[in-house]
Design a protein around this motif. Structure first.
Motif, short mmCIF file in Angstrom:
data_model
loop_
_atom_site.label_atom_id
_atom_site.label_comp_id
_atom_site.label_asym_id
_atom_site.label_seq_id
_atom_site.Cartn_x
_atom_site.Cartn_y
_atom_site.Cartn_z
N ILE A 158 8.65 -0.44 -0.35
CA ILE A 158 7.72 0.33 0.49
C ILE A 158 8.30 0.33 1.90
N VAL A 210 6.02 5.58 3.68
CA VAL A 210 4.58 5.67 3.94
C VAL A 210 4.27 5.56 5.42
N SER A 225 -1.43 6.95 1.89
CA SER A 225 -0.05 6.51 1.66
C SER A 225 -0.02 5.17 0.95
N GLN A 226 -0.90 4.27 1.35
CA GLN A 226 -0.94 2.95 0.73
C GLN A 226 -1.32 3.05 -0.75
N ASN A 227 -2.28 3.92 -1.05
CA ASN A 227 -2.69 4.13 -2.44
C ASN A 227 -1.55 4.72 -3.27
N SER A 243 7.69 1.47 5.70
CA SER A 243 6.71 1.97 6.66
C SER A 243 7.26 2.02 8.09
N GLY A 281 0.66 4.50 7.90
CA GLY A 281 -0.37 3.46 7.82
C GLY A 281 -1.66 3.92 7.17
N LYS A 335 -4.54 5.15 4.47
CA LYS A 335 -4.98 4.66 3.17
C LYS A 335 -4.37 5.48 2.03
#
Length: 76
Positions: free
Chosen positions: A36, A8, A14-16, A38, A10, A12
């Motif tokens: 996860i 992912v 990708s976070q979802n 990052s 940073g 939103k």
């Protein structure tokens, strides 16, 4: 046990997506660990140019936002 990594950025989106993958592993009773990732240096090791990306057992199996059905098919 499968090893699933969600690569992912940073954003939103990708976070979802990462949260969706974690939820689908639990709700479908899939025997897997989800990590996860990052850190850009780790992400670059997979040679992907599109994020989020889905890695199962060390192989990139999907890039970009995938539907729930696509994710389940890829992680089963």
């Amino acid at each position: 046990m499968k090893e699933i990594k969600v690569l992912v950025s940073g954003c939103k989106c990708s976070q979802n997506f990462a949260a969706l993958v974690e939820q689908l592993v639990v709700s479908n009773g899939i025997d897997a660990t989800v990590e996860i990732v990052s850190d850009i240096m780790q992400v670059m090791q997979y040679g992907v140019m599109t994020l989020p990306a889905l890695v199962v057992d060390g192989v990139v199996v999907g890039k970009g936002n995938l539907s729930e059905k696509e994710v389940v098919d890829l992680i089963k």
